[in-house]
Design an enzyme around this catalytic site. Structure first.
Site, PDB file in Angstrom:
ATOM      1  N   ASP A   1       9.121   5.390  13.433  1.00 38.07           N
ATOM      2  CA  ASP A   1       9.691   4.527  14.288  1.00 38.07           C
ATOM      3  C   ASP A   1      11.377   4.097  13.858  1.00 38.07           C
ATOM      4  O   ASP A   1      12.099   4.409  14.478  1.00 38.07           O
ATOM      5  CB  ASP A   1       8.961   3.157  14.267  1.00 38.07           C
ATOM      6  CG  ASP A   1       8.058   2.626  13.198  1.00 38.07           C
ATOM      7  OD1 ASP A   1       8.705   3.109  12.163  1.00 38.07           O
ATOM      8  OD2 ASP A   1       7.479   1.604  12.996  1.00 38.07           O
TER       9      ASP A   1
ATOM     10  N   ASP B   1       1.227   5.254   1.134  1.00 46.20           N
ATOM     11  CA  ASP B   1       0.832   6.538   2.004  1.00 46.20           C
ATOM     12  C   ASP B   1       1.681   7.630   1.410  1.00 46.20           C
ATOM     13  O   ASP B   1       2.730   7.737   1.154  1.00 46.20           O
ATOM     14  CB  ASP B   1       1.186   5.954   3.459  1.00 46.20           C
ATOM     15  CG  ASP B   1       0.757   4.862   3.859  1.00 46.20           C
ATOM     16  OD1 ASP B   1      -0.309   4.386   3.554  1.00 46.20           O
ATOM     17  OD2 ASP B   1       1.458   4.299   4.821  1.00 46.20           O
TER      18      ASP B   1
ATOM     19  N   ASP C   1       0.797  -1.196   0.007  1.00 44.86           N
ATOM     20  CA  ASP C   1       0.185   0.066   0.017  1.00 44.86           C
ATOM     21  C   ASP C   1       0.885   1.243   0.060  1.00 44.86           C
ATOM     22  O   ASP C   1       1.993   1.215   0.258  1.00 44.86           O
ATOM     23  CB  ASP C   1      -1.066   0.129   1.120  1.00 44.86           C
ATOM     24  CG  ASP C   1      -0.450  -0.399   2.446  1.00 44.86           C
ATOM     25  OD1 ASP C   1       0.809   0.129   2.788  1.00 44.86           O
ATOM     26  OD2 ASP C   1      -0.989  -0.973   3.131  1.00 44.86           O
TER      27      ASP C   1
HETATM   28  P1  ATP Z   1       3.898  -2.466   6.099  1.00 44.92           P
HETATM   29  O1  ATP Z   1       4.867  -2.853   4.903  1.00 44.92           O
HETATM   30  O2  ATP Z   1       3.767  -3.416   6.873  1.00 44.92           O
HETATM   31  O3  ATP Z   1       2.850  -1.738   5.472  1.00 44.92           O
HETATM   32  P2  ATP Z   1       4.946   0.169   7.032  1.00 44.92           P
HETATM   33  O4  ATP Z   1       6.269   0.627   7.331  1.00 44.92           O
HETATM   34  O5  ATP Z   1       4.175   0.840   5.891  1.00 44.92           O
HETATM   35  O6  ATP Z   1       5.113  -1.290   6.801  1.00 44.92           O
HETATM   36  P3  ATP Z   1       2.593   0.753   8.357  1.00 44.92           P
HETATM   37  O7  ATP Z   1       2.049   0.210   9.650  1.00 44.92           O
HETATM   38  O8  ATP Z   1       1.733   0.945   7.203  1.00 44.92           O
HETATM   39  O9  ATP Z   1       3.995   0.262   8.262  1.00 44.92           O
HETATM   40  O10 ATP Z   1       3.089   2.597   8.831  1.00 44.92           O
HETATM   41  C1  ATP Z   1       3.423   3.320   7.889  1.00 44.92           C
HETATM   42  C2  ATP Z   1       4.474   4.143   8.458  1.00 44.92           C
HETATM   43  O11 ATP Z   1       3.919   4.948   9.656  1.00 44.92           O
HETATM   44  C3  ATP Z   1       5.626   3.511   8.904  1.00 44.92           C
HETATM   45  O12 ATP Z   1       6.575   3.189   7.874  1.00 44.92           O
HETATM   46  C4  ATP Z   1       6.305   4.441  10.050  1.00 44.92           C
HETATM   47  O13 ATP Z   1       7.015   5.540   9.307  1.00 44.92           O
HETATM   48  C5  ATP Z   1       4.836   5.004  10.506  1.00 44.92           C
HETATM   49  N1  ATP Z   1       4.647   4.186  11.703  1.00 44.92           N
HETATM   50  C6  ATP Z   1       3.761   3.298  11.791  1.00 44.92           C
HETATM   51  N2  ATP Z   1       3.509   2.648  13.017  1.00 44.92           N
HETATM   52  C7  ATP Z   1       4.340   3.601  13.774  1.00 44.92           C
HETATM   53  C8  ATP Z   1       4.556   3.565  15.263  1.00 44.92           C
HETATM   54  N3  ATP Z   1       3.926   2.743  15.998  1.00 44.92           N
HETATM   55  N4  ATP Z   1       5.476   4.396  15.633  1.00 44.92           N
HETATM   56  C9  ATP Z   1       6.160   5.397  14.850  1.00 44.92           C
HETATM   57  N5  ATP Z   1       5.884   5.275  13.336  1.00 44.92           N
HETATM   58  C10 ATP Z   1       5.023   4.520  12.970  1.00 44.92           C
HETATM   59 MG    MG Z   2       2.224   0.476   5.023  1.00 44.12          MG
END
Ligand code: ATP
Ligand code: MG
Length: 461
Positions: free
Chosen positions: A151, A77, A75
Protein backbone atom coordinates in the site's frame (compact mmCIF):
# COMPACT_ATOMS: atom_id res chain seq x y z
CA UNK A 1 -25.04 -5.49 -16.18
CA UNK A 2 -24.47 -2.47 -18.46
CA UNK A 3 -23.31 -0.45 -15.46
CA UNK A 4 -20.76 -3.13 -14.64
CA UNK A 5 -19.53 -3.29 -18.24
CA UNK A 6 -19.11 0.50 -18.42
CA UNK A 7 -17.26 0.47 -15.10
CA UNK A 8 -14.91 -2.25 -16.34
CA UNK A 9 -14.14 -0.43 -19.59
CA UNK A 10 -13.58 2.84 -17.71
CA UNK A 11 -11.37 0.96 -15.34
CA UNK A 12 -9.26 -0.41 -18.20
CA UNK A 13 -8.56 3.08 -19.46
CA UNK A 14 -8.09 4.84 -16.18
CA UNK A 15 -6.14 2.21 -14.33
CA UNK A 16 -2.52 3.05 -14.22
CA UNK A 17 -0.18 0.40 -12.96
CA UNK A 18 2.05 1.28 -10.04
CA UNK A 19 5.46 2.14 -11.35
CA UNK A 20 7.57 -1.01 -11.44
CA UNK A 21 11.07 -0.21 -10.35
CA UNK A 22 13.20 -3.25 -11.10
CA UNK A 23 16.30 -2.15 -9.23
CA UNK A 24 15.82 -1.12 -5.64
CA UNK A 25 18.00 1.29 -3.74
CA UNK A 26 20.28 -0.70 -1.46
CA UNK A 27 20.80 1.00 1.84
CA UNK A 28 23.54 -0.17 4.18
CA UNK A 29 23.59 -0.34 7.96
CA UNK A 30 25.57 2.88 8.38
CA UNK A 31 22.86 4.81 6.55
CA UNK A 32 19.63 3.22 7.77
CA UNK A 33 20.94 2.74 11.34
CA UNK A 34 18.49 -0.10 12.16
CA UNK A 35 19.33 -1.73 15.45
CA UNK A 36 19.45 -5.45 14.62
CA UNK A 37 19.04 -6.11 18.30
CA UNK A 38 15.37 -5.13 17.92
CA UNK A 39 14.85 -8.08 15.55
CA UNK A 40 13.97 -11.23 17.48
CA UNK A 41 16.28 -14.18 17.01
CA UNK A 42 13.53 -16.27 15.44
CA UNK A 43 12.75 -13.76 12.72
CA UNK A 44 16.45 -13.66 11.86
CA UNK A 45 16.58 -17.45 11.92
CA UNK A 46 13.71 -17.77 9.41
CA UNK A 47 15.53 -15.51 6.94
CA UNK A 48 18.86 -17.30 7.46
CA UNK A 49 17.33 -20.76 6.99
CA UNK A 50 15.62 -19.81 3.74
CA UNK A 51 18.69 -18.00 2.44
CA UNK A 52 20.85 -21.06 3.12
CA UNK A 53 18.54 -23.02 0.80
CA UNK A 54 19.16 -20.43 -1.91
CA UNK A 55 15.93 -18.48 -1.49
CA UNK A 56 15.55 -14.75 -1.05
CA UNK A 57 14.12 -13.89 2.36
CA UNK A 58 13.57 -10.52 3.98
CA UNK A 59 11.76 -8.95 6.89
CA UNK A 60 9.10 -6.82 5.30
CA UNK A 61 6.27 -4.36 5.81
CA UNK A 62 5.39 -2.55 9.00
CA UNK A 63 8.26 -4.12 10.95
CA UNK A 64 10.90 -2.45 8.75
CA UNK A 65 9.07 0.87 8.93
CA UNK A 66 8.96 0.66 12.72
CA UNK A 67 12.62 -0.43 12.94
CA UNK A 68 13.62 2.64 10.93
CA UNK A 69 11.67 4.78 13.36
CA UNK A 70 13.41 3.06 16.28
CA UNK A 71 10.11 1.53 17.49
CA UNK A 72 10.08 -2.15 18.53
CA UNK A 73 7.69 -3.78 15.99
CA UNK A 74 4.78 -5.75 17.40
CA UNK A 75 5.06 -8.51 14.81
CA UNK A 76 7.45 -9.65 12.13
CA UNK A 77 6.56 -10.70 8.61
CA UNK A 78 8.95 -12.33 6.19
CA UNK A 79 8.68 -12.23 2.38
CA UNK A 80 10.40 -14.80 0.19
CA UNK A 81 10.57 -16.24 -3.31
CA UNK A 82 10.05 -19.74 -1.91
CA UNK A 83 6.56 -21.19 -2.36
CA UNK A 84 4.48 -21.95 0.75
CA UNK A 85 5.30 -25.66 0.37
CA UNK A 86 9.02 -24.92 0.11
CA UNK A 87 8.86 -22.74 3.21
CA UNK A 88 6.90 -25.30 5.19
CA UNK A 89 9.47 -27.99 4.34
CA UNK A 90 12.25 -26.00 6.04
CA UNK A 91 10.72 -25.79 9.50
CA UNK A 92 9.66 -28.30 12.08
CA UNK A 93 6.57 -26.40 13.19
CA UNK A 94 4.98 -24.65 10.25
CA UNK A 95 1.49 -24.59 8.81
CA UNK A 96 0.07 -23.23 5.59
CA UNK A 97 -2.92 -21.00 6.24
CA UNK A 98 -5.36 -18.91 4.24
CA UNK A 99 -7.29 -19.61 1.11
CA UNK A 100 -7.26 -16.33 -0.73
CA UNK A 101 -3.63 -15.65 0.15
CA UNK A 102 -1.69 -18.69 1.21
CA UNK A 103 0.84 -17.92 3.93
CA UNK A 104 3.02 -19.99 6.18
CA UNK A 105 3.00 -19.59 9.93
CA UNK A 106 6.35 -20.69 11.34
CA UNK A 107 6.01 -21.26 15.07
CA UNK A 108 8.62 -21.02 17.80
CA UNK A 109 6.95 -21.54 21.17
CA UNK A 110 4.57 -18.60 21.63
CA UNK A 111 6.06 -16.68 18.74
CA UNK A 112 4.79 -16.93 15.16
CA UNK A 113 6.58 -15.55 12.13
CA UNK A 114 4.35 -15.06 9.12
CA UNK A 115 6.05 -15.94 5.83
CA UNK A 116 4.50 -14.94 2.52
CA UNK A 117 5.64 -15.63 -1.01
CA UNK A 118 6.25 -12.58 -3.25
CA UNK A 119 3.00 -11.83 -5.00
CA UNK A 120 2.34 -10.81 -8.59
CA UNK A 121 1.13 -7.36 -9.45
CA UNK A 122 -1.29 -7.84 -12.22
CA UNK A 123 -3.10 -11.02 -12.70
CA UNK A 124 -4.94 -10.90 -16.03
CA UNK A 125 -7.69 -13.05 -14.53
CA UNK A 126 -7.93 -10.86 -11.48
CA UNK A 127 -11.56 -10.53 -10.46
CA UNK A 128 -12.89 -7.18 -9.36
CA UNK A 129 -16.35 -5.95 -8.41
CA UNK A 130 -18.04 -3.10 -10.27
CA UNK A 131 -16.17 -0.52 -8.15
CA UNK A 132 -12.78 -2.02 -8.92
CA UNK A 133 -12.39 -3.94 -5.66
CA UNK A 134 -10.14 -6.96 -6.05
CA UNK A 135 -11.98 -10.14 -5.14
CA UNK A 136 -9.49 -12.94 -5.79
CA UNK A 137 -5.83 -12.61 -6.45
CA UNK A 138 -3.20 -15.14 -5.56
CA UNK A 139 -0.45 -15.36 -8.16
CA UNK A 140 3.16 -15.52 -7.10
CA UNK A 141 5.44 -12.88 -8.56
CA UNK A 142 8.82 -11.18 -8.43
CA UNK A 143 10.14 -8.99 -5.64
CA UNK A 144 9.62 -5.73 -7.59
CA UNK A 145 6.03 -6.77 -8.17
CA UNK A 146 5.58 -7.67 -4.54
CA UNK A 147 6.85 -4.21 -3.58
CA UNK A 148 4.56 -2.42 -6.03
CA UNK A 149 1.42 -4.10 -4.78
CA UNK A 150 1.95 -3.02 -1.18
CA UNK A 151 0.00 0.00 0.00
CA UNK A 152 2.32 2.80 1.16
CA UNK A 153 5.95 3.45 0.30
CA UNK A 154 6.94 3.16 3.96
CA UNK A 155 5.35 -0.31 4.05
CA UNK A 156 7.24 -1.60 1.01
CA UNK A 157 10.73 -1.93 2.49
CA UNK A 158 12.70 -5.17 2.77
CA UNK A 159 15.33 -5.74 5.41
CA UNK A 160 17.88 -8.52 5.20
CA UNK A 161 18.98 -9.19 8.78
CA UNK A 162 22.00 -11.19 7.59
CA UNK A 163 23.67 -8.46 5.52
CA UNK A 164 21.77 -5.66 7.30
CA UNK A 165 20.73 -4.19 3.96
CA UNK A 166 17.42 -2.43 3.27
CA UNK A 167 15.96 -2.78 -0.24
CA UNK A 168 13.88 0.25 -1.17
CA UNK A 169 11.84 0.21 -4.41
CA UNK A 170 9.65 3.26 -3.80
CA UNK A 171 11.69 5.76 -1.82
CA UNK A 172 10.12 4.53 1.38
CA UNK A 173 13.16 5.36 3.51
CA UNK A 174 12.99 8.98 2.40
CA UNK A 175 9.29 9.06 3.28
CA UNK A 176 9.98 7.58 6.72
CA UNK A 177 12.54 10.32 7.32
CA UNK A 178 10.13 12.99 6.15
CA UNK A 179 7.32 11.33 8.10
CA UNK A 180 5.08 11.17 5.08
CA UNK A 181 2.52 8.58 4.06
CA UNK A 182 2.49 8.14 0.30
CA UNK A 183 0.51 5.60 -1.69
CA UNK A 184 2.37 3.46 -4.22
CA UNK A 185 0.84 3.94 -7.68
CA UNK A 186 -2.29 5.89 -8.46
CA UNK A 187 -4.11 6.51 -5.17
CA UNK A 188 -7.67 6.43 -6.46
CA UNK A 189 -7.16 3.08 -8.21
CA UNK A 190 -5.48 1.62 -5.16
CA UNK A 191 -8.38 2.72 -2.92
CA UNK A 192 -10.88 1.26 -5.37
CA UNK A 193 -8.99 -2.05 -5.39
CA UNK A 194 -9.20 -2.14 -1.63
CA UNK A 195 -11.14 0.57 0.23
CA UNK A 196 -9.66 -0.59 3.55
CA UNK A 197 -6.50 1.24 2.47
CA UNK A 198 -8.31 4.51 3.31
CA UNK A 199 -8.71 3.36 6.91
CA UNK A 200 -5.12 2.17 6.94
CA UNK A 201 -3.95 5.60 5.77
CA UNK A 202 -5.74 7.24 8.69
CA UNK A 203 -4.52 4.68 11.19
CA UNK A 204 -0.86 4.98 10.16
CA UNK A 205 -1.01 8.78 10.00
CA UNK A 206 -2.50 8.93 13.51
CA UNK A 207 -0.30 6.24 14.99
CA UNK A 208 3.00 7.34 13.51
CA UNK A 209 2.27 11.06 13.52
CA UNK A 210 2.82 11.15 9.74
CA UNK A 211 1.39 13.61 7.25
CA UNK A 212 -0.69 12.05 4.50
CA UNK A 213 0.76 13.15 1.18
CA UNK A 214 -1.72 15.44 -0.62
CA UNK A 215 -2.21 13.18 -3.67
CA UNK A 216 -2.78 10.25 -1.34
CA UNK A 217 -5.23 12.17 0.85
CA UNK A 218 -7.25 13.93 -1.79
CA UNK A 219 -9.37 11.10 -3.25
CA UNK A 220 -10.43 9.80 0.17
CA UNK A 221 -13.45 12.01 0.83
CA UNK A 222 -15.02 11.20 -2.53
CA UNK A 223 -14.36 7.46 -2.21
CA UNK A 224 -15.34 7.09 1.45
CA UNK A 225 -18.65 5.44 0.51
CA UNK A 226 -16.75 2.43 -0.92
CA UNK A 227 -16.12 1.28 2.65
CA UNK A 228 -19.71 0.01 2.52
CA UNK A 229 -18.66 -2.74 0.11
CA UNK A 230 -16.02 -4.16 2.42
CA UNK A 231 -17.04 -7.48 3.97
CA UNK A 232 -18.12 -7.03 7.59
CA UNK A 233 -15.50 -9.35 9.11
CA UNK A 234 -12.67 -7.45 7.43
CA UNK A 235 -14.07 -4.12 8.56
CA UNK A 236 -14.31 -5.40 12.10
CA UNK A 237 -10.65 -6.54 12.05
CA UNK A 238 -9.57 -3.16 10.75
CA UNK A 239 -11.65 -1.25 13.29
CA UNK A 240 -10.18 -3.38 16.03
CA UNK A 241 -6.64 -2.57 14.86
CA UNK A 242 -7.54 1.09 14.81
CA UNK A 243 -9.20 1.12 18.22
CA UNK A 244 -6.40 -0.83 19.89
CA UNK A 245 -3.54 1.01 18.18
CA UNK A 246 -2.89 3.11 21.28
CA UNK A 247 -3.97 6.11 19.21
CA UNK A 248 -7.71 5.54 18.97
CA UNK A 249 -8.64 9.12 19.86
CA UNK A 250 -6.32 10.48 17.18
CA UNK A 251 -7.64 7.91 14.68
CA UNK A 252 -11.31 8.75 15.29
CA UNK A 253 -10.57 12.47 15.12
CA UNK A 254 -8.75 11.91 11.87
CA UNK A 255 -11.47 9.67 10.43
CA UNK A 256 -13.88 12.54 10.94
CA UNK A 257 -11.53 15.06 9.34
CA UNK A 258 -11.25 12.81 6.28
CA UNK A 259 -15.01 12.21 6.18
CA UNK A 260 -14.51 8.53 6.81
CA UNK A 261 -16.40 7.90 10.03
CA UNK A 262 -19.79 7.57 8.39
CA UNK A 263 -20.61 3.97 7.75
CA UNK A 264 -17.52 2.59 9.44
CA UNK A 265 -19.32 2.04 12.70
CA UNK A 266 -22.89 2.82 11.69
CA UNK A 267 -24.17 3.74 15.12
CA UNK A 268 -21.00 5.56 16.03
CA UNK A 269 -22.10 8.21 13.54
CA UNK A 270 -25.11 8.98 15.65
CA UNK A 271 -23.22 8.78 18.91
CA UNK A 272 -20.45 11.13 17.87
CA UNK A 273 -23.04 13.65 16.90
CA UNK A 274 -24.63 13.79 20.36
CA UNK A 275 -22.56 15.67 22.95
CA UNK A 276 -23.01 13.18 25.81
CA UNK A 277 -22.38 10.21 23.54
CA UNK A 278 -19.25 11.78 22.17
CA UNK A 279 -17.93 12.63 25.63
CA UNK A 280 -18.40 9.07 26.80
CA UNK A 281 -16.87 7.43 23.72
CA UNK A 282 -13.88 9.75 23.65
CA UNK A 283 -13.24 9.24 27.36
CA UNK A 284 -13.46 5.46 26.89
CA UNK A 285 -11.07 5.62 23.95
CA UNK A 286 -8.53 7.76 25.75
CA UNK A 287 -8.55 5.29 28.64
CA UNK A 288 -8.04 2.49 26.11
CA UNK A 289 -5.13 4.39 24.57
CA UNK A 290 -3.50 4.77 27.98
CA UNK A 291 -3.87 1.05 28.64
CA UNK A 292 -2.41 0.05 25.27
CA UNK A 293 0.53 2.37 25.73
CA UNK A 294 1.16 0.96 29.18
CA UNK A 295 1.23 -2.51 27.60
CA UNK A 296 -1.97 -3.60 29.38
CA UNK A 297 -4.57 -6.01 28.10
CA UNK A 298 -7.63 -4.67 26.25
CA UNK A 299 -10.90 -6.53 26.61
CA UNK A 300 -12.57 -6.21 23.23
CA UNK A 301 -16.08 -6.81 24.62
CA UNK A 302 -15.57 -3.99 27.10
CA UNK A 303 -14.35 -1.65 24.39
CA UNK A 304 -17.33 -2.26 22.12
CA UNK A 305 -19.67 -2.06 25.13
CA UNK A 306 -18.46 1.51 25.67
CA UNK A 307 -18.83 2.42 21.99
CA UNK A 308 -22.43 1.31 21.81
CA UNK A 309 -23.59 2.23 25.30
CA UNK A 310 -25.30 5.46 24.37
CA UNK A 311 -27.25 3.73 21.67
CA UNK A 312 -28.36 1.14 24.22
CA UNK A 313 -29.32 3.96 26.61
CA UNK A 314 -31.38 5.62 23.92
CA UNK A 315 -33.30 2.47 23.03
CA UNK A 316 -33.71 1.63 26.71
CA UNK A 317 -35.29 5.00 27.50
CA UNK A 318 -37.56 4.72 24.48
CA UNK A 319 -38.85 1.38 25.64
CA UNK A 320 -39.29 2.52 29.24
CA UNK A 321 -41.18 5.52 27.90
CA UNK A 322 -43.55 3.08 26.23
CA UNK A 323 -44.26 1.53 29.62
CA UNK A 324 -41.96 -1.51 29.41
CA UNK A 325 -40.43 -2.69 32.68
CA UNK A 326 -36.91 -1.54 33.38
CA UNK A 327 -34.93 -4.76 33.09
CA UNK A 328 -36.82 -6.37 30.19
CA UNK A 329 -36.62 -2.99 28.45
CA UNK A 330 -32.84 -3.00 28.81
CA UNK A 331 -32.65 -6.57 27.58
CA UNK A 332 -34.71 -5.73 24.52
CA UNK A 333 -32.75 -2.53 23.87
CA UNK A 334 -29.55 -4.59 23.83
CA UNK A 335 -31.11 -6.96 21.30
CA UNK A 336 -32.04 -4.02 19.08
CA UNK A 337 -28.55 -2.52 19.15
CA UNK A 338 -26.61 -5.75 18.75
CA UNK A 339 -28.78 -6.88 15.89
CA UNK A 340 -28.19 -3.70 13.94
CA UNK A 341 -24.48 -3.50 14.67
CA UNK A 342 -23.55 -7.12 14.15
CA UNK A 343 -25.09 -7.10 10.71
CA UNK A 344 -22.58 -4.53 9.52
CA UNK A 345 -19.70 -5.17 11.88
CA UNK A 346 -19.68 -8.91 12.44
CA UNK A 347 -18.88 -8.51 16.12
CA UNK A 348 -18.20 -12.06 17.15
CA UNK A 349 -20.51 -13.83 19.56
CA UNK A 350 -17.95 -14.11 22.31
CA UNK A 351 -17.69 -10.33 22.37
CA UNK A 352 -21.42 -9.68 22.20
CA UNK A 353 -21.92 -12.03 25.16
CA UNK A 354 -19.46 -9.91 27.19
CA UNK A 355 -21.10 -6.69 26.08
CA UNK A 356 -24.55 -7.90 27.12
CA UNK A 357 -23.30 -8.93 30.55
CA UNK A 358 -21.56 -5.63 31.18
CA UNK A 359 -24.67 -3.69 30.17
CA UNK A 360 -27.10 -5.90 32.10
CA UNK A 361 -25.01 -5.43 35.24
CA UNK A 362 -25.42 -1.65 35.22
CA UNK A 363 -28.86 -1.40 36.88
CA UNK A 364 -27.73 -3.91 39.48
CA UNK A 365 -25.13 -1.43 40.76
CA UNK A 366 -27.97 0.88 41.70
CA UNK A 367 -29.27 -1.59 44.26
CA UNK A 368 -27.19 -0.94 47.32
CA UNK A 369 -29.48 -2.35 50.00
CA UNK A 370 -29.69 -5.66 51.83
CA UNK A 371 -27.69 -8.51 50.30
CA UNK A 372 -27.78 -7.03 46.79
CA UNK A 373 -24.23 -5.62 46.70
CA UNK A 374 -22.84 -8.84 48.19
CA UNK A 375 -24.66 -10.91 45.62
CA UNK A 376 -23.29 -8.72 42.85
CA UNK A 377 -19.73 -9.25 44.09
CA UNK A 378 -20.15 -12.94 43.31
CA UNK A 379 -20.86 -12.23 39.67
CA UNK A 380 -18.00 -13.35 37.44
CA UNK A 381 -18.06 -10.12 35.45
CA UNK A 382 -18.50 -7.70 38.34
CA UNK A 383 -15.07 -6.21 37.74
CA UNK A 384 -15.83 -5.35 34.12
CA UNK A 385 -19.25 -4.06 35.14
CA UNK A 386 -17.68 -1.90 37.84
CA UNK A 387 -15.02 -0.50 35.50
CA UNK A 388 -17.83 0.38 33.13
CA UNK A 389 -19.77 2.11 35.90
CA UNK A 390 -16.72 4.17 36.87
CA UNK A 391 -16.36 5.29 33.27
CA UNK A 392 -20.03 6.30 33.17
CA UNK A 393 -19.51 8.35 36.33
CA UNK A 394 -16.41 10.02 34.93
CA UNK A 395 -18.41 11.00 31.85
CA UNK A 396 -21.15 12.31 34.19
CA UNK A 397 -23.70 9.95 32.75
CA UNK A 398 -24.12 8.17 36.10
CA UNK A 399 -24.05 9.91 39.52
CA UNK A 400 -20.51 10.33 40.87
CA UNK A 401 -21.50 9.19 44.38
CA UNK A 402 -22.64 5.83 43.01
CA UNK A 403 -19.21 5.16 41.56
CA UNK A 404 -17.49 6.39 44.74
CA UNK A 405 -19.67 4.15 46.89
CA UNK A 406 -18.79 1.09 44.79
CA UNK A 407 -15.11 1.94 44.81
CA UNK A 408 -15.21 1.96 48.59
CA UNK A 409 -17.33 -1.18 48.72
CA UNK A 410 -15.08 -3.12 46.33
CA UNK A 411 -11.98 -2.33 48.37
CA UNK A 412 -13.47 -2.62 51.85
CA UNK A 413 -13.23 -5.49 54.33
CA UNK A 414 -16.29 -7.47 55.39
CA UNK A 415 -17.19 -5.25 58.36
CA UNK A 416 -16.80 -2.01 56.50
CA UNK A 417 -18.95 -3.39 53.71
CA UNK A 418 -21.79 -4.03 56.16
CA UNK A 419 -21.49 -0.43 57.38
CA UNK A 420 -21.50 0.90 53.84
CA UNK A 421 -24.67 -1.01 53.04
CA UNK A 422 -26.32 0.26 56.21
CA UNK A 423 -25.47 3.83 55.31
CA UNK A 424 -26.33 3.46 51.63
CA UNK A 425 -29.30 5.42 50.34
CA UNK A 426 -32.34 3.38 51.29
CA UNK A 427 -34.30 4.88 48.48
CA UNK A 428 -34.02 3.22 45.14
CA UNK A 429 -32.11 5.08 42.48
CA UNK A 430 -34.22 7.34 40.29
CA UNK A 431 -36.00 5.40 37.59
CA UNK A 432 -35.44 2.01 39.21
CA UNK A 433 -38.43 -0.27 39.08
CA UNK A 434 -39.97 -1.23 42.43
CA UNK A 435 -38.26 -4.20 43.95
CA UNK A 436 -39.90 -7.49 43.33
CA UNK A 437 -39.52 -10.35 45.72
CA UNK A 438 -36.57 -12.48 44.73
CA UNK A 439 -37.37 -16.05 44.04
CA UNK A 440 -35.42 -18.33 46.31
CA UNK A 441 -32.76 -20.53 44.79
CA UNK A 442 -32.65 -18.71 41.49
CA UNK A 443 -29.26 -17.39 40.48
CA UNK A 444 -28.47 -14.97 37.73
CA UNK A 445 -26.39 -16.25 34.86
CA UNK A 446 -22.64 -16.14 35.16
CA UNK A 447 -22.47 -15.90 38.91
CA UNK A 448 -19.47 -17.52 40.41
CA UNK A 449 -16.53 -17.45 42.70
CA UNK A 450 -15.72 -14.13 44.31
CA UNK A 451 -12.03 -14.98 44.14
CA UNK A 452 -12.24 -14.83 40.37
CA UNK A 453 -13.27 -11.17 40.46
CA UNK A 454 -9.85 -9.67 40.20
CA UNK A 455 -9.02 -11.75 37.17
CA UNK A 456 -11.95 -10.37 35.22
CA UNK A 457 -12.93 -7.11 33.69
CA UNK A 458 -10.94 -4.68 31.76
CA UNK A 459 -9.02 -2.96 34.41
CA UNK A 460 -6.78 -3.21 37.34
CA UNK A 461 -7.32 0.23 38.75
P1 ATP B 1 0.95 -2.79 11.75
O1 ATP B 1 1.96 -2.06 12.54
O2 ATP B 1 -0.42 -2.34 11.99
O3 ATP B 1 1.08 -4.30 11.81
P2 ATP B 1 1.71 -3.21 9.02
O4 ATP B 1 2.17 -2.24 7.99
O5 ATP B 1 2.63 -4.30 9.41
O6 ATP B 1 1.25 -2.36 10.26
P3 ATP B 1 -0.10 -5.29 8.31
O7 ATP B 1 -1.59 -5.23 8.22
O8 ATP B 1 0.52 -6.15 9.32
O9 ATP B 1 0.36 -3.79 8.49
O10 ATP B 1 0.40 -5.67 6.86
C1 ATP B 1 1.75 -6.02 6.57
C2 ATP B 1 2.17 -5.44 5.23
O11 ATP B 1 1.34 -5.98 4.19
C3 ATP B 1 2.01 -3.93 5.12
O12 ATP B 1 3.12 -3.27 5.63
C4 ATP B 1 1.86 -3.76 3.62
O13 ATP B 1 3.11 -3.81 2.99
C5 ATP B 1 1.06 -4.98 3.21
N1 ATP B 1 -0.38 -4.74 3.23
C6 ATP B 1 -1.23 -4.97 4.25
N2 ATP B 1 -2.49 -4.62 3.93
C7 ATP B 1 -2.43 -4.16 2.67
C8 ATP B 1 -3.40 -3.64 1.78
N3 ATP B 1 -4.68 -3.55 2.12
N4 ATP B 1 -2.98 -3.26 0.55
C9 ATP B 1 -1.68 -3.37 0.18
N5 ATP B 1 -0.73 -3.82 0.99
C10 ATP B 1 -1.08 -4.21 2.22
MG1 MG C 1 2.18 -5.92 10.77
Amino acid sequence: MIKKFVAQVTDLFTRRKPRLRKEPKRIGAAEHAIDRGLVPRNAQRVCETLQKQGFAAYIVGGAVRDLLLGIAPKDFDVATDATPEQVKAQFRRAIIIGRRFRLVHVMFGQETIEVSTFRALDNPDRQTDEHGRVLADNLFGSQPEDAARRDFTVNALYYDPVTETVLDYHDGVKDVRRRRLRMIGEPETRYREDPVRMLRAVRFAAKLGFEIDEATRKPIAALAHLIENVPAARLFDEMLKLLTSGHAVACITRLRVEGLHHGVLPLLDVILEQPEGERFVMLALSRTDERVRAGKHIAVGFLFATLLWHEVLKQWKLREGRGEHRIPALDAAIDDVLERQTEKLAIQRRYTADMREIWMLQPRFERRTGRNPFKLLEHLRVRAGYDFLVLRCAAEEAPADLGDWWTRFMHAGEEERELLVQSSPALRAPGTAPRRRRRRGRRGSGEGDAAAIEAQGNGDN
